[in-house]
Design a protein around this motif. Structure first.
Motif, PDB file in Angstrom:
ATOM      1  N   UNK A 231      14.605  -9.986  -6.010  1.00  0.00           N
ATOM      2  CA  UNK A 231      14.581 -11.250  -5.278  1.00  0.00           C
ATOM      3  C   UNK A 231      14.689 -10.942  -3.794  1.00  0.00           C
ATOM      4  N   UNK A 232      13.847 -11.575  -3.009  1.00  0.00           N
ATOM      5  CA  UNK A 232      13.781 -11.293  -1.579  1.00  0.00           C
ATOM      6  C   UNK A 232      14.998 -11.866  -0.864  1.00  0.00           C
ATOM      7  N   UNK A 233      15.597 -11.046   0.013  1.00  0.00           N
ATOM      8  CA  UNK A 233      16.763 -11.463   0.768  1.00  0.00           C
ATOM      9  C   UNK A 233      16.417 -11.790   2.220  1.00  0.00           C
ATOM     10  N   UNK A 234      15.681 -10.896   2.881  1.00  0.00           N
ATOM     11  CA  UNK A 234      15.349 -11.126   4.284  1.00  0.00           C
ATOM     12  C   UNK A 234      14.161 -10.275   4.687  1.00  0.00           C
ATOM     13  N   UNK A 235      13.502 -10.713   5.751  1.00  0.00           N
ATOM     14  CA  UNK A 235      12.397  -9.948   6.324  1.00  0.00           C
ATOM     15  C   UNK A 235      12.947  -9.025   7.407  1.00  0.00           C
ATOM     16  N   UNK A 236      12.548  -7.760   7.354  1.00  0.00           N
ATOM     17  CA  UNK A 236      12.993  -6.783   8.352  1.00  0.00           C
ATOM     18  C   UNK A 236      11.933  -6.593   9.428  1.00  0.00           C
ATOM     19  N   UNK A 237      10.692  -6.370   9.018  1.00  0.00           N
ATOM     20  CA  UNK A 237       9.574  -6.247   9.957  1.00  0.00           C
ATOM     21  C   UNK A 237       8.347  -6.883   9.327  1.00  0.00           C
ATOM     22  N   UNK A 238       7.491  -7.449  10.164  1.00  0.00           N
ATOM     23  CA  UNK A 238       6.297  -8.122   9.668  1.00  0.00           C
ATOM     24  C   UNK A 238       5.098  -7.728  10.524  1.00  0.00           C
ATOM     25  N   UNK A 239       4.043  -7.200   9.856  1.00  0.00           N
ATOM     26  CA  UNK A 239       2.792  -6.902  10.551  1.00  0.00           C
ATOM     27  C   UNK A 239       2.910  -5.815  11.598  1.00  0.00           C
ATOM     28  N   UNK A 240       3.627  -4.744  11.290  1.00  0.00           N
ATOM     29  CA  UNK A 240       3.832  -3.661  12.255  1.00  0.00           C
ATOM     30  C   UNK A 240       2.746  -2.599  12.096  1.00  0.00           C
ATOM     31  N   UNK A 241       2.093  -2.255  13.209  1.00  0.00           N
ATOM     32  CA  UNK A 241       1.118  -1.161  13.192  1.00  0.00           C
ATOM     33  C   UNK A 241       1.860   0.177  13.161  1.00  0.00           C
ATOM     34  N   UNK A 242       1.384   1.085  12.322  1.00  0.00           N
ATOM     35  CA  UNK A 242       1.890   2.446  12.340  1.00  0.00           C
ATOM     36  C   UNK A 242       1.074   3.281  13.317  1.00  0.00           C
ATOM     37  N   UNK A 243       1.711   4.293  13.896  1.00  0.00           N
ATOM     38  CA  UNK A 243       0.946   5.179  14.761  1.00  0.00           C
ATOM     39  C   UNK A 243      -0.050   5.972  13.920  1.00  0.00           C
ATOM     40  N   UNK A 244      -1.038   6.561  14.563  1.00  0.00           N
ATOM     41  CA  UNK A 244      -2.154   7.192  13.860  1.00  0.00           C
ATOM     42  C   UNK A 244      -1.683   8.280  12.890  1.00  0.00           C
ATOM     43  N   UNK A 245      -0.778   9.139  13.335  1.00  0.00           N
ATOM     44  CA  UNK A 245      -0.320  10.243  12.484  1.00  0.00           C
ATOM     45  C   UNK A 245       0.459   9.729  11.274  1.00  0.00           C
ATOM     46  N   UNK A 246       1.419   8.830  11.529  1.00  0.00           N
ATOM     47  CA  UNK A 246       2.226   8.296  10.428  1.00  0.00           C
ATOM     48  C   UNK A 246       1.356   7.537   9.438  1.00  0.00           C
ATOM     49  N   UNK A 247       0.442   6.707   9.962  1.00  0.00           N
ATOM     50  CA  UNK A 247      -0.427   5.931   9.085  1.00  0.00           C
ATOM     51  C   UNK A 247      -1.321   6.802   8.232  1.00  0.00           C
ATOM     52  N   UNK A 248      -1.895   7.844   8.840  1.00  0.00           N
ATOM     53  CA  UNK A 248      -2.807   8.735   8.118  1.00  0.00           C
ATOM     54  C   UNK A 248      -2.081   9.499   7.017  1.00  0.00           C
ATOM     55  N   UNK A 249      -0.900  10.043   7.315  1.00  0.00           N
ATOM     56  CA  UNK A 249      -0.175  10.832   6.328  1.00  0.00           C
ATOM     57  C   UNK A 249       0.396   9.957   5.212  1.00  0.00           C
ATOM     58  N   UNK A 250       0.866   8.765   5.565  1.00  0.00           N
ATOM     59  CA  UNK A 250       1.359   7.854   4.528  1.00  0.00           C
ATOM     60  C   UNK A 250       0.225   7.401   3.614  1.00  0.00           C
ATOM     61  N   UNK A 251      -0.927   7.137   4.213  1.00  0.00           N
ATOM     62  CA  UNK A 251      -2.065   6.724   3.395  1.00  0.00           C
ATOM     63  C   UNK A 251      -2.481   7.844   2.445  1.00  0.00           C
ATOM     64  N   UNK A 252      -2.500   9.064   2.935  1.00  0.00           N
ATOM     65  CA  UNK A 252      -2.868  10.200   2.084  1.00  0.00           C
ATOM     66  C   UNK A 252      -1.855  10.364   0.941  1.00  0.00           C
ATOM     67  N   UNK A 253      -0.588  10.139   1.244  1.00  0.00           N
ATOM     68  CA  UNK A 253       0.454  10.300   0.224  1.00  0.00           C
ATOM     69  C   UNK A 253       0.430   9.158  -0.796  1.00  0.00           C
ATOM     70  N   UNK A 254       0.223   7.934  -0.321  1.00  0.00           N
ATOM     71  CA  UNK A 254       0.323   6.764  -1.192  1.00  0.00           C
ATOM     72  C   UNK A 254      -0.986   6.420  -1.910  1.00  0.00           C
ATOM     73  N   UNK A 255      -2.102   6.626  -1.199  1.00  0.00           N
ATOM     74  CA  UNK A 255      -3.403   6.204  -1.732  1.00  0.00           C
ATOM     75  C   UNK A 255      -4.243   7.387  -2.179  1.00  0.00           C
ATOM     76  N   UNK A 256      -4.170   8.472  -1.426  1.00  0.00           N
ATOM     77  CA  UNK A 256      -4.960   9.665  -1.754  1.00  0.00           C
ATOM     78  C   UNK A 256      -6.202   9.772  -0.906  1.00  0.00           C
TER      79      UNK A 256
END
Length: 256
Positions: A231-256
């Motif tokens: 059950x949702x309690x609170x919003x911490x962050x909404x619609x935050x862009x990740x930097x290029x390096x973090x986004x690329x590595x997370x995508x590779x880890x999570x999506x492939x």
């Protein structure tokens, strides 16, 4: 300076919008005519409520498809057309009543046909380069304390790369005692390397109630004992862009 949060461009794709408007409007009129024909001679309140529920559900589905495929990122345009659909649906249904007298149930119908407008207020992240909506995958951090130790509002989210081993899917079975967990919705474009967007929320993680031998339960409910519930309690962050390096590595880890 690069943007830190997603903001809708407000752009309108005219051709898809026109096609989606014609199809959605026609579908609303058609299903409202069917509903009006069915309830015009119906005297049972239970049958009317059941038909009203089905009608509202169909309108929700029509609004969802309209929002998904019109490629319009302008909320005012979407909501304006949604109001037109809702009023047209209500009026189309109302003309099937022979006496055309405004009754309490007609006002209930007006409220119900307005509910699908909520679909048009939902923000779906959109890639302007590829002209398509982002895909989404959801992961959890089951130890919220680890997240809060590294999290700093408004700062870089590079620390998520240090928590790759803590990113997990929600287990099938929940804990005996409620605990706070962190839910991360990772949004990305399938067609390009555009910067991913994350939504981060705090949730309470529990398990479904265990069997009470004094209460007769359905087989499906018995099989769900101990299953995870969030059950949702609170919003911490909404619609935050990740930097290029973090986004690329997370995508590779999570999506492939």
């Amino acid at each position: 300076m690069p943007k830190t949060h997603y903001h809708s461009s407000g752009k309108i794709a005219l051709t898809p919008l026109i096609i989606a408007t014609i199809l959605a409007f026609s579908a609303c009129i058609w299903c409202s005519m069917r509903y009006g024909n069915h309830t015009a001679s119906e005297t049972s309140l239970a049958a009317q409520i059941f038909a009203l529920t089905i009608w509202t559900g169909v309108l929700f589905f029509i609004f969802f498809l309209f929002r998904r495929y019109n490629h319009c990122r302008n909320v005012r345009v979407n909501v304006g057309l949604g109001i037109l659909f809702s009023l047209s649906s209500w009026i189309t249904n109302w003309v099937f009543y022979q006496d055309m007298e405004m009754k309490g149930f007609h006002l209930v119908e007006l409220v119900m046909v307005a509910l699908p407008l909520s679909v048009l207020l939902v923000v779906n992240y959109y890639c302007e380069n590829c002209r398509q909506y982002y895909s989404k995958t959801t992961i959890y951090i089951l130890e919220a304390g680890k997240f809060y130790k590294k999290f700093r509002p408004g700062k870089n989210y590079h620390f998520l790369l240090e928590m790759l081993l803590d990113l997990d899917h929600l287990p099938e079975k929940g804990p005996e005692q409620p605990k706070e967990i962190i839910k991360i919705d990772f949004h990305y474009c399938d067609a390009c390397e555009n910067r991913p967007v994350v939504d981060i929320d705090s949730y309470t993680w529990t398990q479904a109630p265990k069997h009470n031998r004094y209460i007769e339960e359905s087989r499906m409910r018995r099989y769900s004992h101990g299953d995870s519930r969030v059950s949702r309690e609170k919003s911490i962050e909404r619609g935050v862009y990740l930097d290029a390096e973090t986004g690329s590595k997370l995508r590779q880890y999570l999506v492939g």
